[in-house]
Design a protein around this motif. Sequence first.
Motif, mmCIF file in Angstrom:
data_model
loop_
_atom_site.group_PDB
_atom_site.id
_atom_site.type_symbol
_atom_site.label_atom_id
_atom_site.label_comp_id
_atom_site.label_asym_id
_atom_site.label_seq_id
_atom_site.Cartn_x
_atom_site.Cartn_y
_atom_site.Cartn_z
ATOM 1 N N THR A 179 -9.824 10.184 -7.473
ATOM 2 C CA THR A 179 -11.155 9.858 -8.009
ATOM 3 C C THR A 179 -11.948 9.030 -7.010
ATOM 4 O OG1 THR A 179 -10.211 9.846 -10.251
ATOM 5 C CG2 THR A 179 -12.384 8.829 -9.936
ATOM 6 N N ALA A 180 -11.252 8.066 -6.383
ATOM 7 C CA ALA A 180 -11.920 7.240 -5.369
ATOM 8 C C ALA A 180 -12.348 8.084 -4.179
ATOM 9 C CB ALA A 180 -10.990 6.122 -4.924
ATOM 10 N N TYR A 181 -11.540 9.070 -3.803
ATOM 11 C CA TYR A 181 -11.907 9.932 -2.677
ATOM 12 C C TYR A 181 -13.182 10.713 -2.973
ATOM 13 C CZ TYR A 181 -7.017 9.032 -1.442
ATOM 14 O OH TYR A 181 -5.814 8.442 -1.161
ATOM 15 N N SER A 209 -0.987 8.717 -2.175
ATOM 16 C CA SER A 209 -2.371 9.024 -1.805
ATOM 17 C C SER A 209 -3.074 9.848 -2.877
ATOM 18 C CB SER A 209 -2.393 9.776 -0.472
ATOM 19 O OG SER A 209 -1.609 10.960 -0.555
ATOM 20 N N ILE A 214 0.831 -1.204 0.000
ATOM 21 C CA ILE A 214 0.000 0.000 0.000
ATOM 22 C C ILE A 214 0.866 1.254 0.000
ATOM 23 C CG2 ILE A 214 -1.565 1.372 1.454
ATOM 24 C CD1 ILE A 214 -2.984 -1.235 2.162
ATOM 25 N N ALA A 253 -2.959 9.445 -5.959
ATOM 26 C CA ALA A 253 -3.412 8.604 -7.069
ATOM 27 C C ALA A 253 -4.864 8.171 -6.893
ATOM 28 C CB ALA A 253 -2.515 7.372 -7.193
ATOM 29 N N GLY A 254 -5.375 8.219 -5.689
ATOM 30 C CA GLY A 254 -6.749 7.787 -5.446
ATOM 31 C C GLY A 254 -7.745 8.916 -5.374
ATOM 32 N N ILE A 296 1.789 3.149 -3.241
ATOM 33 C CA ILE A 296 0.770 3.894 -3.980
ATOM 34 C C ILE A 296 0.628 5.275 -3.361
ATOM 35 C CG2 ILE A 296 -1.630 3.932 -4.734
ATOM 36 C CD1 ILE A 296 -1.703 0.905 -4.335
ATOM 37 N N ILE A 305 -8.224 10.483 4.948
ATOM 38 C CA ILE A 305 -7.178 10.169 3.972
ATOM 39 C C ILE A 305 -5.805 10.206 4.638
ATOM 40 C CG2 ILE A 305 -6.027 10.961 1.876
ATOM 41 C CD1 ILE A 305 -8.762 11.999 0.935
ATOM 42 N N THR A 340 -15.545 9.841 -5.038
ATOM 43 C CA THR A 340 -16.673 8.905 -5.024
ATOM 44 C C THR A 340 -17.079 8.555 -3.602
ATOM 45 O OG1 THR A 340 -15.860 7.961 -7.108
ATOM 46 C CG2 THR A 340 -17.476 6.674 -5.861
#
Length: 301
Positions: free
Chosen positions: A143-145, A138, A133, A140-141, A136, A168, A147
């Motif tokens: 879009t997920a955040y 933070s 993990i 990079a996510g 990766i 986050i 959503t």
Amino acid sequence: MSIFKKKQELYLSDRQPLTVVGKLLLFVSYAILIGWAFVIVWPLSQMIISAFNGNQGRYLILNKITDDSYMFSLKHFEFLFTETKYLLWVKNTLVIAIATAVLTILIVSFTGYAYSRFRFKGRKASLMAIMLIQTIPSFAGITAYYTMHSIISSVAPVFTRQMMLILIYAGGGIAANTFILKGYMDSISTELDDAAKIDGCSNMKVYRLIIMPIVRPMLSIIALWSFIGPFMDYLLPRVLLTNANDYTLAQGLYTLMNNRETLNQPAFAAGGLLTAVPIVILFAVLQKQLISGLAQGSVKG
């Protein structure tokens, strides 16, 4: 007897005299250290001079200061407090930083204890996942955040973007800090746990009465790392926080530099200096714990 004393005085140290190569390497080492110190001190000195320079013009033209003369003044700090939302940015950042540190410590202390003292199915796989993990970023996510925030805020409207930012930061720190704390706890003898259990202590009491006091220095270091993160980060607040009243310090101070109307480099420098104040205070408060944690961590095992 006197000859023996003279010989002892002649050989007080076992270190051999430096050779020509050794002296050259020593010179290179000092040169690198001096150069590195200059790289750190020079920008800091320029920031201090800019923050207290009363004759420095407010605007920059072609990255050149309009007035190079120097006169000590606090007018840039006054501008920061009276014509910007600096105090609100400080409050927002402190709330996010403290919440992140508390949430991280609360979760990491349990997860580190569980991985260190218990053997359960999927333990090695989950530890490997924790390590992966960390590769990766933070950001990079993002879009997920978005959503996740949309889903949670639709169910609970009180869930703000600042709360999302706290989750986050805490979630990003839990994985690495769990691995660090687990390694620190592994160096604590399990005989202490066994002795406490013989006396009738449950696992929770062992955790609270035995483990926690020993790992407190390491928890202080983790708390400091977690607290500093929101002060240093700009990218995530820039994307997630759209309301000026929700800005953190990094994002708020950037507004003093990102357009020609609000361009004020001396006030930006003054804000940067003040940003370091809470971190320095925290370092001073936790100094004993930090030194103890680093010293114990270097000799345990």
